[in-house]
Every structure is written in C-alpha cells, then in structure tokens.
Motif scaffolding. Structure first.
Motif, PDB file in Angstrom:
ATOM      1  N   LYS A  53      -2.640  -3.709  -5.647  1.00  0.00           N
ATOM      2  CA  LYS A  53      -1.711  -4.817  -5.893  1.00  0.00           C
ATOM      3  C   LYS A  53      -2.289  -5.809  -6.891  1.00  0.00           C
ATOM      4  O   LYS A  53      -1.619  -6.241  -7.835  1.00  0.00           O
ATOM      5  CB  LYS A  53      -1.379  -5.516  -4.579  1.00  0.00           C
ATOM      6  CG  LYS A  53      -0.399  -6.646  -4.705  1.00  0.00           C
ATOM      7  CD  LYS A  53      -0.837  -8.028  -4.245  1.00  0.00           C
ATOM      8  CE  LYS A  53      -2.076  -8.211  -3.508  1.00  0.00           C
ATOM      9  NZ  LYS A  53      -2.491  -9.603  -3.295  1.00  0.00           N
ATOM     10  N   ASP A  54      -3.569  -6.163  -6.709  1.00  0.00           N
ATOM     11  CA  ASP A  54      -4.200  -7.121  -7.628  1.00  0.00           C
ATOM     12  C   ASP A  54      -4.217  -6.580  -9.055  1.00  0.00           C
ATOM     13  O   ASP A  54      -3.937  -7.311 -10.016  1.00  0.00           O
ATOM     14  CB  ASP A  54      -5.630  -7.426  -7.168  1.00  0.00           C
ATOM     15  CG  ASP A  54      -5.668  -8.282  -5.915  1.00  0.00           C
ATOM     16  OD1 ASP A  54      -4.616  -8.849  -5.552  1.00  0.00           O
ATOM     17  OD2 ASP A  54      -6.750  -8.370  -5.295  1.00  0.00           O
ATOM     18  N   TRP A  55      -4.559  -5.289  -9.183  1.00  0.00           N
ATOM     19  CA  TRP A  55      -4.580  -4.676 -10.516  1.00  0.00           C
ATOM     20  C   TRP A  55      -3.186  -4.703 -11.133  1.00  0.00           C
ATOM     21  O   TRP A  55      -3.015  -5.065 -12.308  1.00  0.00           O
ATOM     22  CB  TRP A  55      -5.097  -3.236 -10.415  1.00  0.00           C
ATOM     23  CG  TRP A  55      -4.901  -2.460 -11.682  1.00  0.00           C
ATOM     24  CD1 TRP A  55      -5.677  -2.493 -12.804  1.00  0.00           C
ATOM     25  CD2 TRP A  55      -3.837  -1.539 -11.972  1.00  0.00           C
ATOM     26  NE1 TRP A  55      -5.175  -1.661 -13.775  1.00  0.00           N
ATOM     27  CE2 TRP A  55      -4.042  -1.064 -13.292  1.00  0.00           C
ATOM     28  CE3 TRP A  55      -2.739  -1.070 -11.250  1.00  0.00           C
ATOM     29  CZ2 TRP A  55      -3.187  -0.132 -13.895  1.00  0.00           C
ATOM     30  CZ3 TRP A  55      -1.879  -0.163 -11.855  1.00  0.00           C
ATOM     31  CH2 TRP A  55      -2.104   0.304 -13.157  1.00  0.00           C
ATOM     32  N   ALA A  56      -2.182  -4.315 -10.345  1.00  0.00           N
ATOM     33  CA  ALA A  56      -0.812  -4.253 -10.856  1.00  0.00           C
ATOM     34  C   ALA A  56      -0.311  -5.646 -11.251  1.00  0.00           C
ATOM     35  O   ALA A  56       0.341  -5.815 -12.292  1.00  0.00           O
ATOM     36  CB  ALA A  56       0.114  -3.630  -9.818  1.00  0.00           C
ATOM     37  N   MET A  57      -0.606  -6.661 -10.447  1.00  0.00           N
ATOM     38  CA  MET A  57      -0.158  -8.015 -10.767  1.00  0.00           C
ATOM     39  C   MET A  57      -0.877  -8.540 -12.007  1.00  0.00           C
ATOM     40  O   MET A  57      -0.295  -9.290 -12.807  1.00  0.00           O
ATOM     41  CB  MET A  57      -0.379  -8.942  -9.573  1.00  0.00           C
ATOM     42  CG  MET A  57       0.541  -8.618  -8.399  1.00  0.00           C
ATOM     43  SD  MET A  57       0.395  -9.771  -7.018  1.00  0.00           S
ATOM     44  CE  MET A  57       1.082 -11.252  -7.741  1.00  0.00           C
ATOM     45  N   ASP A  58      -2.129  -8.152 -12.187  1.00  0.00           N
ATOM     46  CA  ASP A  58      -2.834  -8.510 -13.419  1.00  0.00           C
ATOM     47  C   ASP A  58      -2.165  -7.884 -14.637  1.00  0.00           C
ATOM     48  O   ASP A  58      -2.300  -8.388 -15.763  1.00  0.00           O
ATOM     49  CB  ASP A  58      -4.302  -8.063 -13.342  1.00  0.00           C
ATOM     50  CG  ASP A  58      -5.123  -8.935 -12.411  1.00  0.00           C
ATOM     51  OD1 ASP A  58      -4.645 -10.026 -12.038  1.00  0.00           O
ATOM     52  OD2 ASP A  58      -6.249  -8.532 -12.039  1.00  0.00           O
ATOM     53  N   LYS A  59      -1.440  -6.777 -14.412  1.00  0.00           N
ATOM     54  CA  LYS A  59      -0.697  -6.127 -15.497  1.00  0.00           C
ATOM     55  C   LYS A  59       0.725  -6.689 -15.621  1.00  0.00           C
ATOM     56  O   LYS A  59       1.521  -6.204 -16.413  1.00  0.00           O
ATOM     57  CB  LYS A  59      -0.598  -4.614 -15.245  1.00  0.00           C
ATOM     58  CG  LYS A  59      -1.928  -3.887 -15.092  1.00  0.00           C
ATOM     59  CD  LYS A  59      -2.715  -3.822 -16.380  1.00  0.00           C
ATOM     60  CE  LYS A  59      -2.009  -2.999 -17.409  1.00  0.00           C
ATOM     61  NZ  LYS A  59      -2.803  -2.926 -18.679  1.00  0.00           N
ATOM     62  N   VAL A 135       1.655   1.381 -13.749  1.00  0.00           N
ATOM     63  CA  VAL A 135       2.581   0.254 -13.903  1.00  0.00           C
ATOM     64  C   VAL A 135       3.528   0.549 -15.058  1.00  0.00           C
ATOM     65  O   VAL A 135       3.098   0.959 -16.139  1.00  0.00           O
ATOM     66  CB  VAL A 135       1.824  -1.059 -14.163  1.00  0.00           C
ATOM     67  CG1 VAL A 135       2.770  -2.140 -14.674  1.00  0.00           C
ATOM     68  CG2 VAL A 135       1.149  -1.542 -12.887  1.00  0.00           C
ATOM     69  N   LYS A 136       4.802   0.339 -14.800  1.00  0.00           N
ATOM     70  CA  LYS A 136       5.819   0.525 -15.836  1.00  0.00           C
ATOM     71  C   LYS A 136       6.901  -0.522 -15.620  1.00  0.00           C
ATOM     72  O   LYS A 136       7.457  -0.622 -14.526  1.00  0.00           O
ATOM     73  CB  LYS A 136       6.405   1.947 -15.762  1.00  0.00           C
ATOM     74  CG  LYS A 136       7.458   2.253 -16.802  1.00  0.00           C
ATOM     75  CD  LYS A 136       7.736   3.772 -16.865  1.00  0.00           C
ATOM     76  CE  LYS A 136       8.349   4.316 -15.609  1.00  0.00           C
ATOM     77  NZ  LYS A 136       9.780   3.927 -15.463  1.00  0.00           N
ATOM     78  N   GLU A 137       7.176  -1.280 -16.656  1.00  0.00           N
ATOM     79  CA  GLU A 137       8.244  -2.284 -16.617  1.00  0.00           C
ATOM     80  C   GLU A 137       8.124  -3.205 -15.402  1.00  0.00           C
ATOM     81  O   GLU A 137       9.059  -3.374 -14.613  1.00  0.00           O
ATOM     82  CB  GLU A 137       9.616  -1.594 -16.645  1.00  0.00           C
ATOM     83  CG  GLU A 137       9.850  -0.810 -17.927  1.00  0.00           C
ATOM     84  CD  GLU A 137      11.155  -0.046 -17.926  1.00  0.00           C
ATOM     85  OE1 GLU A 137      11.668   0.281 -16.843  1.00  0.00           O
ATOM     86  OE2 GLU A 137      11.679   0.210 -19.027  1.00  0.00           O
ATOM     87  N   LYS A 138       6.933  -3.777 -15.225  1.00  0.00           N
ATOM     88  CA  LYS A 138       6.630  -4.778 -14.200  1.00  0.00           C
ATOM     89  C   LYS A 138       6.737  -4.244 -12.770  1.00  0.00           C
ATOM     90  O   LYS A 138       6.955  -5.008 -11.828  1.00  0.00           O
ATOM     91  CB  LYS A 138       7.531  -6.013 -14.369  1.00  0.00           C
ATOM     92  CG  LYS A 138       7.294  -6.763 -15.672  1.00  0.00           C
ATOM     93  CD  LYS A 138       8.089  -8.056 -15.710  1.00  0.00           C
ATOM     94  CE  LYS A 138       7.783  -8.823 -16.999  1.00  0.00           C
ATOM     95  NZ  LYS A 138       8.483 -10.127 -17.060  1.00  0.00           N
TER      96      LYS A 138
END
Length: 695
Positions: A53-59, A135-138
């Motif tokens: 989750k942290d990685w994805a939110m950083d993206k 991750v794709k399109e938020k």
C-alpha cells in the motif's frame, strides 16, 4: 529523452521495490513464496500488505483491485479505495493482509457453466504472489485467482497454475531418473501479438465493427496484400508515435516488449515480447492487449484484435512460443554438448510428439472460437488439422532412430549421443514452415493457431498438461530399469514412441488438398469448426487426463465446454442480429434510393428517345441479387426465433444453419456494393478503411 533502463518496471512491485519497502527478514520470506511456491505465512501478511500500500500510494494510487481473469477470456476488476473512516470527517489509508490475500466479488454475472447457481453469487479472489502487483491509473492491481464457494475454478488462471505444477512434477521426476539433480523447471512463453489499426472516425460509422469486431459486409478493395509490400515496410509517423507510447506504457509495467513491425495485411502490425515465465507471460499479454487498445484512441485509431476483421484480408493471430528450462537455466528443448543432454533432448521431443498426437483434439479446442474459425486454414494461418513440423534434418534423424539405422548427415556441426547405433544430430537445422500449427524452431515449439484476442492461458494449460502426462508415463516405465540400463531404456522409449506417433509429423504444405487427404489416411482429426471441436473437450480420455494431474476436475471441464459452446452460439447470433439491423436500417434503404435514381435516369433517357443499356444492366445487376437478399434476411430472422435445447445443439445450429445463410447474404450484398455509387453507399468501404486510415 527518457532512458528505458531508468524507468523499466517502475510501476511494478518488483523484488527491487519489495526490498526497499519490506524488512529484510520478511523480504526473504516473500522471495521464497514467489520462487518456491511456499504459502505466505499469515503473521507477515499485514506487513506485506502495508508495504504494498505504501509503495502504491507513493506512486499516486488511491485504490486497489483484485485483478482476475474470469471465463469471459478478458480481465475483470473491482476497485476499492484505501480509505477507512476514523470519524465523521476523517479517514485513514489502510490495507490489511486479509484484503490482500482474499477478496469477495459478486460472481453471479460471470459465466460459470453451471458451477454455481445464479442465486449463489459468492465468488472469491485469491492473491497470486507469483505474478507481480502493479500500479496503473492510480490503482494498485493485485493479480489473483477466482474460484467459487466450493473451490471450483471460475477463471482461466487457476488451471494454468495447476498445469505448471503438473509439468514441473513430471519433468523433475523424469530428469532426476535420467541422472540430473533438478529441483524445479521454469516454463517460458513468448506470445507474438498481431493487431489492426484503423481510423476511429471510420470505425464509428460501422456498427458491425463496433458490435462484433469484424466487418459483416465489404466488397474486396482494389488492392489488398497481393504485392507483399506492407510486410516489414516503413512505419508511418502517426503509427510510430502510437507504438512508442505503447512501448513506454508496457515497459513501465515490466513487459519485455521488444519487436514491432508491419504485418502482411494493410493496417496490420505485430508486437513481440522477450520470453518470460508462463504465468507472467499470460498476465502481460492481457495487459498488452488492453494497452494496445487504450493507446490507440489517443492517436485517433481503433485497435482491432478480432481474428478476422476483413474478408479476403489476412486475419490476426498470436504465436505462442513455448519451452522450459531446468533450475540450472538449461533449455531441455535444445541439443546440448554431451551425449546425456542430447538424449534428454530426444526424450523431451518424443514426449511432446506423443502428447500432440494423442491429444490433437485438445490443442484444437484450445484455440477454438467463432472468430478464429474464419482464419484457420486460409493462407495466413495454419489449417485446422494438428501436425508437428520438425524441419527436414531433424525429421530425417528421428526417422533413422525409429528405424534403428545410421543417418548420414549433410552438415558439419553435429551432436553426439554416445551410442554408436544412433545417428548424430545436427544443431540448428530447422527452417520455418508457416503452414504448420505446431513447429519446432530450434529450442522451442511455436504453437501458431492462436487467434489474436485469445487469452493464452488455455493453450498453455493444455500444452503443459499433455506433456506432463507423457513425461509421467516415461518416468513410470524408467523406474523399472536399473541405473546402468537407463540410457538403453531411454533410447528404446524414444524409438518406440517415434514409431507409434510419427503420423503427427509433417513437413510439407499444410494448405494443400493433398495434405488433407493424407491426414485423413493417417487418421488425424480435422475439426473444421468450433462446433466440431468443443464436444471432444469432455471425452473420457480428456476427463481422465485433467483429473489425474489435478488441472480440471470433471465438473470444471464440463462447465468450460458449456461456456465455450454457449459463447460460440451467442457470438454468431449477435452477428446475425447486427447483419439484419444494418441491412434493414442502412444498406437496403441506400440501395433502394440508388435504384430509384437509376430508374429515373432510364425513364428520362427513354422519354427523349435515348436507349440506356448501361443503366439498365447496372439496375438488373443490383436488383437480381437484391431479391435473394430480401428472402434470405426474412429466413435469417425466422431462424433466430429457434431455441435449441442444449449448448451442443445451439453450436451445431449456429454452424450449420445461421453461418451459411449469413455468408450467402454477405456475398450477395458485397456484389451489390460493387454496383452502387460510392456516394450512395452508407458505410466506409474497404478502400477507405485500409488505405485512408493513416492519412
């Protein structure tokens, strides 16, 4: 200028990213889960989920989704935000292990083939840690499996993973009996993707393309692919810009998109990746098709993935390059540097030959669809008859082995088997045979029958399973021999297998009428249509095969047969309805209008004492087939009122009653189109679509 090395895989939660976001001890456990198939320890699930989750939110991600592949053949997703309320006006971003590992989407509207009743809507998604999240399109996409409440597979991916396990088990068992210390194999696939690009404005003027993906009407263009001048030609700037965007999007997602070029037909192109593990190749090919279509709209194009969008023009396929390696990285389908490795190569080759021969029906079924039926057997795709191409040199060597005689080689570079009674094997002596459904191309097999929009999981599931079965049979036989007799026993197995299954090997022209006759004499199946092929899915031998290797249980296979039969029927019914609508609402009114103008011209000329033979001939050439079209359309509407009692009857009805009538209507309408003024014809014609799309 962006450097690919710097951003490749930047949107993937790869091992590199895991190492950054996970504590070292948990990172090591996660790697074992991915590489060795270990279960994720429940006590670390929350840590992994939070790091993801942290990685994805950083993206920039705000949502997550369990991304799965139901039996529609395409992907499905339901997006949930990371937020959880903490008060009337406050939230916290949260993502727990239980949400990562399992989801519960509504399964009621997905095809199940009777695996669950409509009122039993519950379905479960289960995280597949062997395929990377991205991750794709938020949104954080988590690759998952999809199953019913009782654990039955409701998706394409679960059986694929089961088949990978089956082939791994059988191959490791056999290789270790042969004297290797193999712990695991890696099955690799490289799917070459063909597609068409056409102008979006023209696409939107054709209901048949929008609804069915193919043109139901269309007279031949003035120029097709006769000059072979499109293949590998110079790429238009607009198309090049599109390809560059596709590459960048795929590279961000870790897809090894490498080769792109013009294909044979006008407006047709191909994208090919570097080979990767089968599971990831499957997911990445689904992403590739999605991105090809999504990027096209930003360049004013539409990407067509239908197997046969245009009559008389090559359709699009997908070449499935399949092989497997040991944990030492050795390709078992490549002759080696020692007699032992060469015997391994021949053993694997014999197992594949045997499997393809015994399960021809399953390989044909794996590529069966209403769209692909239009393509198979034309001068663009292999015939519907399964055969194996090995190249002249290798075929001759195997014949010599089968007959127990010495083979005289034609080239200098040779491989030794260490047995004087056997011939030497030449390296890299295979050519390509474009008419072969299943061709050996040096160190892999190229399964060439797949249609362009096919989910590659089914062909690879079947290929893995049939080879697993043959390797398992070989291993069971070898266990009866002492170690010192292993080489002799292997050679005996290879020789016997070749003798019993050489009918499947064919190096000639697969398009020829002579081959069809020869194939029939050999006892090979010719399953021309999907309706011919699918009922073999649940033949007793096939049910037994899949149950033995835990790939499909009988009820899961029956469900898939029903789903595919139903899909075949429904696709053709939708095409028939679209055809009727276009005729009634667009084409026939245009023809009537043009006929009225011709009749007025004829009448005016005659009133002036001028004969009008040309106008009269054109009017007759239009009206004669038009009367037949009118009758056929009425009959087609009547046929659509028929309700077949079973899935098999429905598929048979579509193949034998609907399709022939639709083809007759099309042929007559295309003849009329040739005689109607372009300004009066209501649809963009083939000349417009194929030659004005890039202007």
């Amino acid at each position: 200028m962006k450097i690919v090395d710097k951003y490749f895989g930047c949107d993937v939660f790869s091992k590199r990213e895991m190492e950054k976001y996970l504590p070292n001890s948990i990172y090591k456990q996660m790697v074992k889960v991915m590489e060795d198939g270990d279960e994720l320890p429940p006590q670390i699930a929350d840590v992994v989920a939070n790091a993801m989750k942290d990685w994805a939110m950083d993206k920039g991600a705000t949502h997550y989704t369990h991304w799965f592949q139901p039996m529609t053949g395409i992907t499905a997703e339901k997006h949930d935000a990371f937020i959880n309320p903490t008060g009337p006006n406050t939230v916290i971003s949260d993502f727990r292990g239980k949400e990562l590992i399992k989801g519960e989407p509504d399964a009621s509207s997905f095809p199940s083939g009777g695996l669950r009743a409509t009122f039993e809507a519950r379905g479960y998604t289960a995280w597949d840690p062997t395929s990377y999240a991205f991750v794709k399109e938020k949104t954080l996409y988590i690759p998952t499996l999809f199953c019913s409440y009782d654990g039955s597979a409701l998706d394409k991916k679960t059986p694929l993973l089961r088949s990978i396990d089956a082939l791994n088990t059988s191959a490791v068992r056999l290789l270790n009996l042969m004297g290797y210390d193999t712990k695991k194999i890696n099955i690799t696939v490289g799917p070459e993707q063909e597609y068409f690009l056409i102008d979006e404005a023209m696409y939107k003027q054709r209901l048949d393309l929008m609804v069915t993906g193919r043109t139901l009407f269309g007279a031949p263009p003035v120029k097709g692919q006769e000059l072979d001048d499109h293949y590998f030609g110079n790429i238009n700037e607009r198309v090049k810009a599109y390809m560059e965007e596709v590459d960048e999007e795929l590279w961000k997602l870790g897809v090894f998109a490498k080769t792109e070029h013009k294909e044979v037909a006008p407006c047709q192109f191909e994208l090919a990746p570097v080979y990767t593990s089968t599971n990831q190749a499957n997911d990445q090919n689904q992403l590739t098709m999605e991105i090809l279509q999504r990027c096209a709209t930003r360049h004013g194009f539409v990407c067509l993935l239908h197997e046969k969008p245009f009559e008389g023009i090559n359709g699009s396929g997908k070449h499935n390059n399949w092989s497997f390696t040991t944990d030492e990285g050795e390709n078992v389908l490549e002759p080696g540097d020692s007699p032992q490795d060469n015997i391994r190569f021949l053993t694997m080759l014999a197992a594949i030959i045997k499997g393809v021969d015994e399960y021809q029906d399953l390989l044909r079924i794996s590529v069966a669809s209403a769209g692909n039926d239009h393509r198979l057997g034309a001068n663009e795709a292999p015939p519907a008859i399964i055969s194996i191409y090995l190249g002249e040199e290798l075929t001759s060597i195997l014949q010599a082995i089968e007959e127990g005689r010495e083979y005289v080689d034609q080239i200098d570079k040779k491989l030794e088997l260490g047995v004087s009674a056997l011939p030497q094997i030449a390296k890299d002596s295979t050519d390509r045979n474009r008419t072969s459904p299943f061709a050996f191309t040096g160190n892999k097999f190229e399964f060439r029958m797949l249609g362009s929009n096919l989910n590659i999981s089914c062909p690879n599931t079947i290929l893995n399973t049939i080879v697993a079965e043959e390797l398992d049979q070989f291993a069971t036989e070898l266990e009866c021999y002492p170690k010192e007799m292993m080489t002799e026993a292997l050679i005996g197995i290879v020789r016997r297998t070749l003798k019993e299954h050489n009918r499947i090997v064919f190096s000639g022209n697969g398009y020829s009428e002579e081959w069809k006759q020869e194939a029939a004499r050999r006892g090979l199946l010719e399953l021309k249509t999907t309706a011919d092929a699918l009922p073999h899915y649940t033949d007793p031998k096939n049910l037994a095969l899949f149950a033995k290797h835990n790939v499909y249980q009988p009820h899961e296979l029956h469900a898939r047969e029903n789903i595919l039969l139903t899909n075949y029927y429904q696709v053709i019914v939708i095409e028939a309805k679209t055809m009727i609508y276009m005729l009634r609402k667009e084409i026939l009114p245009a023809i009537f209008s043009y006929e009225a103008k011709l009749a007025q011209i004829i009448q005016t000329k005659k009133s002036c004492g001028i004969v009008a033979p040309m106008e009269e001939k054109i009017l007759k050439d239009i009206n004669s087939p038009l009367e037949i079209v009118s009758d056929h359309v009425d009959k087609l509407e009547t046929l659509l009122q028929v309700n077949p009692e079973s899935e098999k009857e429905a598929a048979r009805f579509a193949a034998d009653a609907l399709l022939p009538l639709m083809e007759a209507i099309r042929a007559l309408t295309d003849t009329i189109e040739k005689n109607v003024s372009k300004s009066e014809w209501p649809l963009p014609d083939y000349n417009d679509i194929l030659f004005k799309s890039f202007q």
